[in-house]
Design a protein around this motif. Sequence first.
Motif, PDB file in Angstrom:
ATOM      1  N   GLY A 352       0.925  -1.181   0.052  1.00  0.00           N
ATOM      2  CA  GLY A 352       0.070  -0.015   0.234  1.00  0.00           C
ATOM      3  C   GLY A 352       1.031   1.128  -0.180  1.00  0.00           C
ATOM      4  O   GLY A 352       2.053   1.145   0.029  1.00  0.00           O
ATOM      5  N   LEU A 353       0.424   2.312  -0.283  1.00  0.00           N
ATOM      6  CA  LEU A 353       0.979   3.580  -0.245  1.00  0.00           C
ATOM      7  C   LEU A 353       1.166   4.489   0.965  1.00  0.00           C
ATOM      8  O   LEU A 353       2.198   5.426   1.194  1.00  0.00           O
ATOM      9  CB  LEU A 353       0.579   4.558  -1.524  1.00  0.00           C
ATOM     10  N   SER A 354       0.063   4.196   2.014  1.00  0.00           N
ATOM     11  CA  SER A 354       0.237   4.920   3.138  1.00  0.00           C
ATOM     12  C   SER A 354       1.631   4.699   3.965  1.00  0.00           C
ATOM     13  O   SER A 354       1.895   3.352   4.219  1.00  0.00           O
ATOM     14  CB  SER A 354      -0.980   4.360   4.120  1.00  0.00           C
ATOM     15  N   GLY A 355       2.360   5.688   4.281  1.00  0.00           N
ATOM     16  CA  GLY A 355       3.709   5.613   4.977  1.00  0.00           C
ATOM     17  C   GLY A 355       4.715   4.893   4.166  1.00  0.00           C
ATOM     18  O   GLY A 355       5.570   4.677   4.741  1.00  0.00           O
ATOM     19  N   SER A 356       4.432   4.987   2.749  1.00  0.00           N
ATOM     20  CA  SER A 356       5.454   4.543   2.090  1.00  0.00           C
ATOM     21  C   SER A 356       6.732   5.025   1.759  1.00  0.00           C
ATOM     22  O   SER A 356       7.846   4.680   1.470  1.00  0.00           O
ATOM     23  CB  SER A 356       4.846   4.135   0.466  1.00  0.00           C
ATOM     24  N   HIS A 385      -4.109   6.457  -2.162  1.00  0.00           N
ATOM     25  CA  HIS A 385      -3.474   6.097  -0.596  1.00  0.00           C
ATOM     26  C   HIS A 385      -4.154   5.219   0.274  1.00  0.00           C
ATOM     27  O   HIS A 385      -3.956   4.601   1.356  1.00  0.00           O
ATOM     28  CB  HIS A 385      -3.169   7.683   0.079  1.00  0.00           C
ATOM     29  N   ARG A 386      -5.532   5.302  -0.203  1.00  0.00           N
ATOM     30  CA  ARG A 386      -6.655   4.291   0.681  1.00  0.00           C
ATOM     31  C   ARG A 386      -7.049   3.063   0.136  1.00  0.00           C
ATOM     32  O   ARG A 386      -7.744   2.351   0.744  1.00  0.00           O
ATOM     33  CB  ARG A 386      -8.000   5.124   0.897  1.00  0.00           C
ATOM     34  N   ARG A 387      -6.297   2.955  -0.924  1.00  0.00           N
ATOM     35  CA  ARG A 387      -6.491   1.555  -1.559  1.00  0.00           C
ATOM     36  C   ARG A 387      -5.670   0.574  -0.759  1.00  0.00           C
ATOM     37  O   ARG A 387      -4.422   0.486  -0.513  1.00  0.00           O
ATOM     38  CB  ARG A 387      -6.146   1.378  -3.072  1.00  0.00           C
ATOM     39  N   LYS A 388      -6.249  -0.658  -0.530  1.00  0.00           N
ATOM     40  CA  LYS A 388      -5.272  -1.849   0.032  1.00  0.00           C
ATOM     41  C   LYS A 388      -4.994  -2.827  -1.052  1.00  0.00           C
ATOM     42  O   LYS A 388      -5.784  -2.937  -1.883  1.00  0.00           O
ATOM     43  CB  LYS A 388      -6.272  -2.335   1.344  1.00  0.00           C
ATOM     44  N   MET A 389      -3.967  -3.407  -0.607  1.00  0.00           N
ATOM     45  CA  MET A 389      -3.975  -4.806  -1.379  1.00  0.00           C
ATOM     46  C   MET A 389      -4.998  -5.591  -1.692  1.00  0.00           C
ATOM     47  O   MET A 389      -5.430  -5.961  -0.620  1.00  0.00           O
ATOM     48  CB  MET A 389      -2.632  -5.436  -0.907  1.00  0.00           C
ATOM     49  N   LEU A 390      -5.233  -6.085  -3.027  1.00  0.00           N
ATOM     50  CA  LEU A 390      -6.128  -7.016  -3.082  1.00  0.00           C
ATOM     51  C   LEU A 390      -5.981  -8.473  -2.776  1.00  0.00           C
ATOM     52  O   LEU A 390      -4.773  -8.869  -3.072  1.00  0.00           O
ATOM     53  CB  LEU A 390      -6.609  -7.152  -4.524  1.00  0.00           C
ATOM     54  N   ILE A 391      -6.930  -9.106  -1.979  1.00  0.00           N
ATOM     55  CA  ILE A 391      -6.772 -10.418  -1.425  1.00  0.00           C
ATOM     56  C   ILE A 391      -7.948 -11.104  -2.152  1.00  0.00           C
ATOM     57  O   ILE A 391      -9.128 -10.722  -1.660  1.00  0.00           O
ATOM     58  CB  ILE A 391      -6.420 -10.596  -0.006  1.00  0.00           C
TER      59      ILE A 391
END
Length: 392
Positions: A352-356, A385-391
């Motif tokens: 994810g991008l948050s805190g990247s 930034h709010r998108r999470k990795m897809l599982i």
Amino acid sequence: MTITGIIAEYNPFHRGHAYHLSRAREITGADFVIVAMSGNYVQRGVPAMFDKYTRAEAALRGGADLVLELPLCAACGSAEYFSDGAVDLFMQTGIVTDLCFGSECGDLEPLAEAAALLADEPEEYRSLLRQHLRTGISFPLARATSLQEALPSVSSDMLSSPNNLLGIEYLKALKRRKSSIRPHTIAREGGGYHELTMEKGYYASAGAIRRELIHSKGTFTEMIQAQLPSPGIYHSYEGKTPLTEDAFSLLLLQRLRSIQGTSLNSFFDVPEELSNRIWNRLDEFTSFSDFAELLKSRNLTRTAVNRALLHILLDIRQYRRADHLRVLGLQKEAKVLLNLLSTHGRLPLLTGLSGSGLPEHTFYPDRLYESVRSLVHGIPYQNEHRRKMLIV
């Protein structure tokens, strides 16, 4: 452990791609398959018709175990940069053992022979290339002609087929990087890369599906749905105007007007000839696609012009290989791959991008894409930034 890499755009993911994934797993004996996929912009120098998360989900539901995002300048670069960026990304994972790509010929040997010559560039080949370039023909044609003359065993048909040429670039990148990744190729089934017709009973090309979707004004007809392994994934696109480069026309014109009179050579892969043509014909601008058509010449293909204009729009100044491993999604049964990438990967792993900690300017291309998509489709803006990795 065998981990096979596949390089793709999946714009959209269709039944031919599902076949390729299945065959790649079969012929390589893969324990896992990792896909290096273009993000929101693709190699033809245009925005992807479908956003990267939708395409990643389609790939995962179609057989991929994990999807990595290609770096932007590779995703929208020429075949050489596209291939180099993808091969480098797989090398940086530290775990990909094999690479499997589709080709029209389905035969690795002649492709590898051509790749070896292009990687080494012996004097005989360079001399032939110089001779042909002096005649005024385009570089791609001069290269193909020189290659065939230097290697009579390589047929002209092989060198005129887009997936063969891309395969040669993959093999060239592997050779130049002295990579231990083992290459494999699978004969392409169904419609050719440039074939734009759709018929029942065979795999249509992604280009044919996009063309049909534009013609249907965003309606996923029965014929289109028959080509998609999981058509329900695209439900948010149903009835929406298909996203093309022309949705970015005013943005491109504004960008060019704001820097008018300056040299464009500082942008990635923008030659002087094209820079001059842009300024000489800017007053004739009517749309992104029409302007690209206006600018193409004997030495500049439409696709090369598209890429150059996109590089200007997105402020891409130079080619850069990946500086991180961005995971867009994975199968829940393949979570071990995250541990392997974290342990053996040579670059930071991002889910994810948050805190990247990535520089702010790197987010602009995706912000622009999502801004345009939200306006064209009348949907809420999707904050990366709010998108999470897809599982899945």
